[in-house]
Design an enzyme around this catalytic site. Structure first.
Site, PDB file in Angstrom:
ATOM      1  CB  CYS A   1      -7.565  22.033  21.579  1.00 24.28           C
ATOM      2  SG  CYS A   1      -8.393  23.358  20.427  1.00 24.28           S
TER       3      CYS A   1
ATOM      4  N   GLY B   1       1.297  -1.398   0.201  1.00 24.11           N
ATOM      5  CA  GLY B   1       0.019   0.045  -0.028  1.00 24.11           C
ATOM      6  C   GLY B   1       1.192   1.225  -0.038  1.00 24.11           C
TER       7      GLY B   1
ATOM      8  NE  ARG C   1       1.868   7.149   8.017  1.00 22.18           N
ATOM      9  CZ  ARG C   1       3.237   6.542   8.608  1.00 22.18           C
ATOM     10  NH1 ARG C   1       4.697   7.862   8.269  1.00 22.18           N
ATOM     11  NH2 ARG C   1       4.416   5.737   9.310  1.00 22.18           N
TER      12      ARG C   1
END
Ligand code: LLP
Length: 463
Positions: A391, A322, A360
């Protein structure tokens, strides 16, 4: 999570940058082609272009943050994988990395198959015309509805992940008057050298059926007795962002061992072996990924050798890359909003996206590169941390990098190698609007996934 990443290392209070950014690169204007997609260049003014279009024009037309996907590069990578594995093997693109209808069409045109892992991915694949027999359906807890849809559509294979699923798929297929081709996913007991959350071949985890203790052999036994199933092979996926072929070697050896045991016990030679995906890409200059032809050769050699040793005919190999296909083909473009220098520490550069478009870094301590792309600069390098607008202080896009010290609000910066697991893992945290994916090719840009709007948010929120 390049190889230099150290998940257990210091995280947010570290003063000295970790990993490959210990020293600034010689010239910040020079792009390392390893981490950028193939048609990316800098023009005479230092502005980045992709597919022949300048980023400033792209930003003007499509806004920021946005992912720009280099279609020519995507197609070239598909072809490289297909060519490397040849007619005797199958390449399944792992849709979880990033899936859209345009992607499905390109895959179809370039001769790749597709691995899906949810009803949503299956729908996208079928809607965009991927022939069902070229689809493999994965997942550790497919719902009965998903199984039914997959069997009804006639997917080429369902990868069975548990004992319960063996029965569920068999019953569903029987009820629908079909015989479903299946593989069994096994865990081979390899510790892949990658982040814990994306390592999948050790036994203490949710995926697959362990070879250890005869579990996988028992799964084969059961699958072979059920009328609704046609067991064609064994599947193993050891994890993601892996560079070292040693794990694949062990995995292939153990899977072939199981094939030999199955032959000895049942007199059946299973004809397929799927070694999953997981091949690493370059996120930073430190990463040295292998080319598809090297990977194909290494895997082919291992399987052939092991099969010869066991007296088995070499099964048809498949792989499921992928990230290695889509990852390097896109970058995320951001506009710099605020800049906060901290004397003796680093400078925080806030952009108009963040953990909602790239989780990630926060999730896996992943490492990324970044460059000023709207102009060139001769200013000194400055150590920065690129952060988002959410935040949350862990809202980091690039942990440690160098950008020119004259960086200013309004500049465009880009983070390369965000094609995989960024848009597909994007969220609406803080009611962020998920960015568009824009395909760029030969001087033309077109939206393949549009930007979310506030109306989208309100439409889902039914009051
Ligand atoms: N096949 C199976 C059965 C998989 O589970 C996966 C990934 C792949 C193939 C494709 O792996 P790839 O070649 O893309 O590494 N969100 C994480 C990665 C999770 C991968 C899950 N399964 C990340 O951002 O690194």
């Amino acid at each position: 999570m390049s190889r230099s990443a150290h998940p257990a290392g210091p995280r947010h209070a570290d003063v000295v940058p970790e990993g490959h950014y210990a020293a600034p690169p010689a010239d910040l204007n020079v792009l390392d082609e390893k981490v950028w997609s193939r048609t990316v260049t800098r023009d005479a003014d230092g502005a980045l272009t992709v597919g022949g279009i300048e980023v400033a024009r792209l930003a003007e037309e499509f806004g920021t943050p946005a992912y720009f996907l280099d279609e020519a590069d995507f197609r070239a990578r598909c072809r490289a994988w297909a060519d490397a594995f040849g007619a005797d093997a199958d390449v399944y693109y792992a849709g979880k990395a990033f899936l859209s209808r345009a992607i499905v069409r390109w895959l179809r045109e370039e001769g790749l198959n597709l691995d899906v892992c949810s009803g949503g991915e299956l729908t996208t694949a079928l809607d965009a015309g991927m022939p069902a027999e070229r689809i493999a359906f994965h997942g550790n807890n497919k719902t009965v509805d998903e199984i039914e849809r997959a069997v009804e559509a006639g997917v080429g294979r369902i990868v069975l992940d548990s004992f319960q699923e063996i029965v569920r798929v068999a019953h569903t297929a029987q009820r629908l008057g079909k015989r479903q081709r299946v593989q069994i996913r096994v865990t081979v007991g390899v510790e892949a050298h990658t982040h814990e959350f994306i390592a999948t071949a050790h036994e203490d985890q949710k995926f697959g059926i362990a070879l250890a203790g005869g579990q996988a052999a028992e799964a084969v036994r059961r699958a072979l007795t059920l009328d609704g199933l046609e067991l064609t092979g064994i599947h193993s996926h050891i994890g993601s962002q892996i560079f070292d072929m040693a794990g694949f070697e062990v995995s292939a050896r153990r899977v072939v061992q199981l094939l030999a045991e199955v032959r000895d016990e049942h007199g059946v030679e299973l004809s397929e072996i799927d070694l999953g995906g997981g091949l690493g890409i370059a996120y930073t200059s430190d990463d040295d990924p292998r080319e598809p032809h090297e990977i194909a050769k290494a895997l082919g050699d291992i399987v052939t050798r092991e099969c010869e040793a066991s007296g088995l005919a070499t099964p048809r190999i498949s792989v499921e890359p992928g990230r290695a296909i889509v990852g390097p083909t896109a970058f995320t473009l951001y506009e710099v909003g605020t800049i906060k220098p901290l004397e003796g520490l680093r400078t925080y550069v806030s952009v108009d996206g963040g953990m909602s478009d790239n989780i990630r870094t926060a999730l896996y301590d992943a490492e990324y590169s970044v460059a000023l792309v709207s102009r060139s600069s001769d200013a000194e390098p400055m150590l920065v941390r690129v952060v988002g607008k959410h935040c949350e202080s862990g809202d980091i896009v690039v942990k440690d990098a160098f950008l020119p010290a004259d960086l200013a609000p309004g500049d465009l910066i880009a983070v390369p190698a965000t094609g995989a697991y960024c848009r597909s893992m994007a969220s609406n945290y803080n009611h962020a609007l998920r960015p568009p994916v824009v395909a760029v090719r030969d001087g033309e840009a077109r939206v393949i996934v549009r930007r979310e709007t506030e109306e989208d948010l309100l439409r889902l929120d039914v009051g």
